[in-house]
Design a protein around this motif. Structure first.
Motif, PDB file in Angstrom:
ATOM      1  N   LYS B 245       0.825  -1.212   0.000  1.00  0.00           N
ATOM      2  CA  LYS B 245       0.000   0.000   0.000  1.00  0.00           C
ATOM      3  C   LYS B 245       0.858   1.259   0.000  1.00  0.00           C
ATOM      4  O   LYS B 245       0.471   2.289  -0.529  1.00  0.00           O
ATOM      5  CB  LYS B 245      -0.920  -0.013   1.231  1.00  0.00           C
ATOM      6  CG  LYS B 245      -2.105  -0.960   1.037  1.00  0.00           C
ATOM      7  CD  LYS B 245      -3.164  -0.772   2.109  1.00  0.00           C
ATOM      8  CE  LYS B 245      -2.653  -1.215   3.450  1.00  0.00           C
ATOM      9  NZ  LYS B 245      -3.706  -1.218   4.491  1.00  0.00           N
ATOM     10  N   GLN B 246       2.069   1.130   0.599  1.00  0.00           N
ATOM     11  CA  GLN B 246       2.921   2.316   0.695  1.00  0.00           C
ATOM     12  C   GLN B 246       3.568   2.663  -0.649  1.00  0.00           C
ATOM     13  O   GLN B 246       3.795   3.832  -0.936  1.00  0.00           O
ATOM     14  CB  GLN B 246       3.999   2.063   1.756  1.00  0.00           C
ATOM     15  CG  GLN B 246       4.720   3.328   2.195  1.00  0.00           C
ATOM     16  CD  GLN B 246       5.818   3.000   3.193  1.00  0.00           C
ATOM     17  OE1 GLN B 246       5.858   1.914   3.765  1.00  0.00           O
ATOM     18  NE2 GLN B 246       6.705   3.955   3.406  1.00  0.00           N
ATOM     19  N   TYR B 247       3.921   1.656  -1.420  1.00  0.00           N
ATOM     20  CA  TYR B 247       4.658   1.901  -2.672  1.00  0.00           C
ATOM     21  C   TYR B 247       3.908   1.351  -3.886  1.00  0.00           C
ATOM     22  O   TYR B 247       4.475   0.569  -4.650  1.00  0.00           O
ATOM     23  CB  TYR B 247       6.043   1.251  -2.603  1.00  0.00           C
ATOM     24  CG  TYR B 247       6.950   1.839  -1.562  1.00  0.00           C
ATOM     25  CD1 TYR B 247       7.467   3.119  -1.703  1.00  0.00           C
ATOM     26  CD2 TYR B 247       7.288   1.101  -0.437  1.00  0.00           C
ATOM     27  CE1 TYR B 247       8.301   3.656  -0.739  1.00  0.00           C
ATOM     28  CE2 TYR B 247       8.131   1.634   0.531  1.00  0.00           C
ATOM     29  CZ  TYR B 247       8.635   2.909   0.367  1.00  0.00           C
ATOM     30  OH  TYR B 247       9.468   3.435   1.321  1.00  0.00           O
ATOM     31  N   PRO B 248       2.649   1.757  -4.095  1.00  0.00           N
ATOM     32  CA  PRO B 248       1.928   1.188  -5.245  1.00  0.00           C
ATOM     33  C   PRO B 248       2.542   1.626  -6.570  1.00  0.00           C
ATOM     34  O   PRO B 248       2.596   0.858  -7.517  1.00  0.00           O
ATOM     35  CB  PRO B 248       0.509   1.746  -5.084  1.00  0.00           C
ATOM     36  CG  PRO B 248       0.686   3.001  -4.288  1.00  0.00           C
ATOM     37  CD  PRO B 248       1.849   2.752  -3.375  1.00  0.00           C
ATOM     38  N   LYS B 249       3.048   2.893  -6.598  1.00  0.00           N
ATOM     39  CA  LYS B 249       3.571   3.415  -7.852  1.00  0.00           C
ATOM     40  C   LYS B 249       4.829   2.648  -8.260  1.00  0.00           C
ATOM     41  O   LYS B 249       4.980   2.257  -9.411  1.00  0.00           O
ATOM     42  CB  LYS B 249       3.895   4.899  -7.678  1.00  0.00           C
ATOM     43  CG  LYS B 249       3.791   5.686  -8.965  1.00  0.00           C
ATOM     44  CD  LYS B 249       3.863   7.177  -8.714  1.00  0.00           C
ATOM     45  CE  LYS B 249       5.303   7.616  -8.575  1.00  0.00           C
ATOM     46  NZ  LYS B 249       5.425   9.039  -8.200  1.00  0.00           N
ATOM     47  N   GLN B 250       5.716   2.403  -7.280  1.00  0.00           N
ATOM     48  CA  GLN B 250       6.959   1.694  -7.572  1.00  0.00           C
ATOM     49  C   GLN B 250       6.667   0.295  -8.096  1.00  0.00           C
ATOM     50  O   GLN B 250       7.291  -0.175  -9.039  1.00  0.00           O
ATOM     51  CB  GLN B 250       7.831   1.587  -6.315  1.00  0.00           C
ATOM     52  CG  GLN B 250       8.585   2.844  -5.972  1.00  0.00           C
ATOM     53  CD  GLN B 250       7.698   3.899  -5.345  1.00  0.00           C
ATOM     54  OE1 GLN B 250       6.503   3.710  -5.137  1.00  0.00           O
ATOM     55  NE2 GLN B 250       8.277   5.046  -5.040  1.00  0.00           N
ATOM     56  N   GLN B 251       5.694  -0.349  -7.451  1.00  0.00           N
ATOM     57  CA  GLN B 251       5.376  -1.714  -7.863  1.00  0.00           C
ATOM     58  C   GLN B 251       4.840  -1.717  -9.287  1.00  0.00           C
ATOM     59  O   GLN B 251       5.258  -2.515 -10.124  1.00  0.00           O
ATOM     60  CB  GLN B 251       4.341  -2.303  -6.913  1.00  0.00           C
ATOM     61  CG  GLN B 251       4.142  -3.781  -7.142  1.00  0.00           C
ATOM     62  CD  GLN B 251       2.804  -4.249  -6.622  1.00  0.00           C
ATOM     63  OE1 GLN B 251       2.110  -3.526  -5.915  1.00  0.00           O
ATOM     64  NE2 GLN B 251       2.443  -5.465  -6.957  1.00  0.00           N
ATOM     65  N   PHE B 252       3.913  -0.782  -9.553  1.00  0.00           N
ATOM     66  CA  PHE B 252       3.293  -0.733 -10.872  1.00  0.00           C
ATOM     67  C   PHE B 252       4.336  -0.421 -11.946  1.00  0.00           C
ATOM     68  O   PHE B 252       4.404  -1.079 -12.980  1.00  0.00           O
ATOM     69  CB  PHE B 252       2.184   0.320 -10.868  1.00  0.00           C
ATOM     70  CG  PHE B 252       1.372   0.327 -12.128  1.00  0.00           C
ATOM     71  CD1 PHE B 252       0.553  -0.744 -12.439  1.00  0.00           C
ATOM     72  CD2 PHE B 252       1.446   1.386 -13.005  1.00  0.00           C
ATOM     73  CE1 PHE B 252      -0.196  -0.737 -13.604  1.00  0.00           C
ATOM     74  CE2 PHE B 252       0.707   1.398 -14.179  1.00  0.00           C
ATOM     75  CZ  PHE B 252      -0.109   0.336 -14.473  1.00  0.00           C
ATOM     76  N   ARG B 253       5.196   0.577 -11.633  1.00  0.00           N
ATOM     77  CA  ARG B 253       6.219   0.953 -12.596  1.00  0.00           C
ATOM     78  C   ARG B 253       7.175  -0.213 -12.855  1.00  0.00           C
ATOM     79  O   ARG B 253       7.555  -0.481 -13.987  1.00  0.00           O
ATOM     80  CB  ARG B 253       6.986   2.158 -12.067  1.00  0.00           C
ATOM     81  CG  ARG B 253       7.653   3.001 -13.114  1.00  0.00           C
ATOM     82  CD  ARG B 253       8.052   4.332 -12.546  1.00  0.00           C
ATOM     83  NE  ARG B 253       8.786   4.159 -11.297  1.00  0.00           N
ATOM     84  CZ  ARG B 253       8.968   5.124 -10.400  1.00  0.00           C
ATOM     85  NH1 ARG B 253       8.470   6.309 -10.603  1.00  0.00           N
ATOM     86  NH2 ARG B 253       9.639   4.893  -9.290  1.00  0.00           N
ATOM     87  N   GLY B 254       7.538  -0.914 -11.774  1.00  0.00           N
ATOM     88  CA  GLY B 254       8.420  -2.070 -11.920  1.00  0.00           C
ATOM     89  C   GLY B 254       7.799  -3.110 -12.828  1.00  0.00           C
ATOM     90  O   GLY B 254       8.456  -3.676 -13.706  1.00  0.00           O
TER      91      GLY B 254
END
Lengths: 171, 496
Positions: B245-254
């Motif tokens: 939940k904290q790093y949704p953007k990083q996960q999605f971008r990855g």
């Protein structure tokens, strides 16, 4: 076998040149605009060109950048190995695995799979610094296990040679 | 709909599930042992897949490779040695986390985001494949020629070495593919009178040599990796949901980076991880924390490498162009099993395709429980002496290559390509580019010759068909890119 770019580049020039020459001697096929000679010639000449560029050091800079990025990741620890042999000879040890495969090809039919495989395992294990206490059990168990796997599960018969073991199901 | 139902009945059979489970365990172990890579795991699995039914064979490859890519994170986090090259990008970060006393968190990130990344990659595969397949149905030899050529160029562009050496490696592969009578004219080329060479160089033994034997050769010079200290690990998945939940953007971008790089021919999980990690650092709000055991980069690159793995199957299934070294091997197995890659695979064998997607999802879900078990057992696996593992690999190379054709010449091919792979790697020539050349050489030549025959010697149809012209422009741009980059560097006044 770390060679300078000049050596590998010039090798590629020679290889490409030979390939292009060999290709040019292939007979054309009547009625076909592009015969079998075109592809090897194009590839060979391009390879020679690349080899020339490498020998001249073109593109070296990219490699340096990749090396800098890799420096922080420890992949090898060669220095730790306390070997008394001079480094030139030590590096020849890398030829042990392919040499053992060639040994396998020429010996397995006559000697049979189990003894050949045991010899291969023993030599590889000892070359990697194993004590006999470890190397001998591995050399006995691994060939048997692989033989059973390939024979029973995959039904690939391996040459039995001198050491047939009918009581455990190996012909 | 009936195809999907049929796919479920294909996959959920006891023997298929057992194969997936065993292949998963095998992949986890091979991936965790430093020096044994995911590609090696796949290459050594091929002889066994010969004797399995088609879906079981593909399922074994999918699950073993997915597990091995995750499992490479384990020694990375615990020993600072990447278990597979795909983990190398973030090994320091994971190890820094272990030194901060959070090995569970580092391993948990690896596991959780690998599984999610794998599922995302599978969804991307499901979404991308049908529209591309309907487009590819209209392709003729002109498009296939450019596509294959573009694939070869992509592999050289994204490799982490000098582009000239990458192109040279690729050309070397093309030269290898010239050997034999498998050319449009049926003329024996470079056979030197040997009947063994008439059929050409078999891809599988060559790959086993390049990816397995050369690895054993390298082990001959390196010292044994250190053993991990015995430590009790806490809960692996604790805190992962909070991080998600904290790093949704990083996960999605990855995940997106992984898919994009995975789809590119020849570039796979390892490059995806490097790119995802550096992108993560560049766009991070706190880049100074990178390298000190910060989860952001781990999440992004851990997601990236597993989604790349699934996306690598897109060009492999559609065009027979490998997306990475693992699918390079898988393509051989697909042909062997009568699942010839191409757009018609999706119309004629739709249920097999759905079965493949289901296996991907099942493998990535299975990764979580099996991965936790593997992490718990890792101190045991990482303690296995290298001198007992490597000899078995040598033996499997010999027997496996022999089993692919009941031909001892294949074992000589393995030995030769082991030496070639070792020398190339040692001198900065990327072997993946050569492998791509070997696999695609015949495809490039066949489509070129057929196209020229169809156009009666004219090269205009190579450029005036709409899709072909776009592909041609991309290929030429890819070909000229290193020249531009080089001359730009050369002409620009040197700073500092």
């Amino acid at each position: 076998m770390h060679l300078s770019d000049r050596v590998t580049g010039l090798f590629l020039v020679a290889l490409g040149g030979v390939a292009a020459y060999g290709g040019s001697r292939l007979p054309p096929v009547p009625g076909q605009q592009i015969g079998p000679e075109v592809f090897p010639m194009v590839v060979g000449l391009s390879l020679a060109l690349c080899g020339g560029l490498i020998a001249l050091g073109v593109g070296r800079r990219y490699e340096d950048e990749a090396d800098v990025a890799m420096v922080s990741t420890p992949v090898e620890g060669t220095s730790a190995s306390a070997d008394l042999l001079p480094s030139r000879w030590r590096e020849l040890r890398v030829l042990i695995p392919p040499a053992l495969l060639i040994f396998y090809v020429y010996v397995v039919e006559a000697l049979g799979f189990l003894p050949t495989a045991a010899a291969i395992v023993l030599v590889t294990a000892l070359a990697l610094g194993a004590r006999l206490r470890l190397a001998i059990p591995v050399a006995i168990v691994a060939p048997l296990a692989i033989n059973l796997l390939f024979l029973k599960l995959l039904r690939v018969p391996l040459p039995s040679g001198l050491l047939p073991l009918p009581w455990i199901g190996l012909p | 709909m009936s195809d999907i139902a049929q796919a479920f009945t294909i996959v959920f059979q006891l023997d298929i599930l057992i194969v997936i489970l065993l292949a998963s365990i095998y992949g986890l172990i091979v991936g965790a042992v430093p020096g044994l890579t995911a590609t090696m795991a796949t290459a050594l699995l091929v002889p066994i897949t010969f004797y399995l039914p088609p879906i079981a064979a593909i399922g074994a490859i999918i699950s073993a490779s997915a597990m091995a890519i995750f499992s490479g994170d384990i020694p990375g986090a615990l020993l600072r040695i990447p278990g597979t090259p795909a983990s190398a990008a973030y090994t320091d970060e994971a190890y820094a986390m272990t030194r901060k006393g959070q090995p569970e968190l580092a391993l948990g990130i690896g596991l959780w985001f690998s599984a999610l990344g794998g599922i995302f990659g599978t969804i991307a595969l499901m979404a991308l494949a049908p529209p591309l397949a309907s487009m590819a149905l209209r392709f003729s030899t002109f498009e296939y020629f450019w596509l294959a050529f573009l694939g070869l160029m992509c592999a050289t562009l994204v490799s982490r070495s000098s582009p000239v050496k990458a192109i040279a490696s690729m050309l070397l592969g093309l030269l290898v593919s010239c050997i034999g009578i498998e050319n449009p004219a049926g003329t024996p080329r470079f056979t030197f009178g040997s009947t063994n060479l008439l059929g050409g160089i078999d891809v599988i033994p060559a790959l086993v040599g390049v990816f397995a034997v050369s690895e054993v050769m390298r082990a001959m010079l390196t010292s044994e990796p250190p053993k991990p200290p015995r430590r009790r690990l806490g809960s692996i998945l604790a805190g992962q949901w909070a991080l998600t939940k904290q790093y949704p953007k990083q996960q999605f971008r990855g995940n997106i980076i992984g898919v994009l790089i995975g789809v590119l021919p020849g570039a796979g999980a390892d490059i995806a991880a490097w790119v995802a990690y550096s992108v993560s650092k560049r766009f991070s709000k706190e880049p100074q924390k990178f390298g000190t055991g910060h989860p952001e980069g781990l999440i992004e690159s851990g997601s990236g490498n597993n989604s790349a793995l699934a996306a690598g199957w897109v060009p492999a299934l559609l065009f027979g162009i490998p997306g990475d070294t693992i699918t390079a091997i898988a393509i051989g197995v697909l042909y062997m099993k009568g699942l010839n890659p191409g757009p018609t695979l999706f119309t004629e064998q739709a249920s097999s395709m759905y079965a493949l997607y289901i296996i991907f999802i099942v493998a990535n879900i299975l990764m979580i429980p099996l991965g936790i078990a593997m992490i718990r057992a890792s101190s045991l696996v990482l303690r296995a002496p290298r001198a007992s593992v490597m000899p078995v690999i040598v033996l499997l190379c010999a027997v496996g290559a022999f089993a692919t054709g009941n031909n001892l010449f294949a074992v000589l091919t393995v030995a030769a390509f082991g030496v070639i792979g070792y020398v190339m790697e040692r001198n900065g020539y990327p072997v993946a580019a050569m492998v791509l050349g070997i696999i695609m050489g015949t495809m490039v030549e066949q489509n070129l010759v057929t196209s020229i025959m169809k156009s009666d010697g004219s090269i205009i149809p190579f450029f005036d068909r709409p899709v072909a012209s776009v592909l041609a422009a991309m290929t030429i741009a890819a070909l000229l890119w290193p020249v531009f980059a080089w001359s730009w560097r050369f002409l620009r006044p040197k700073a500092a």
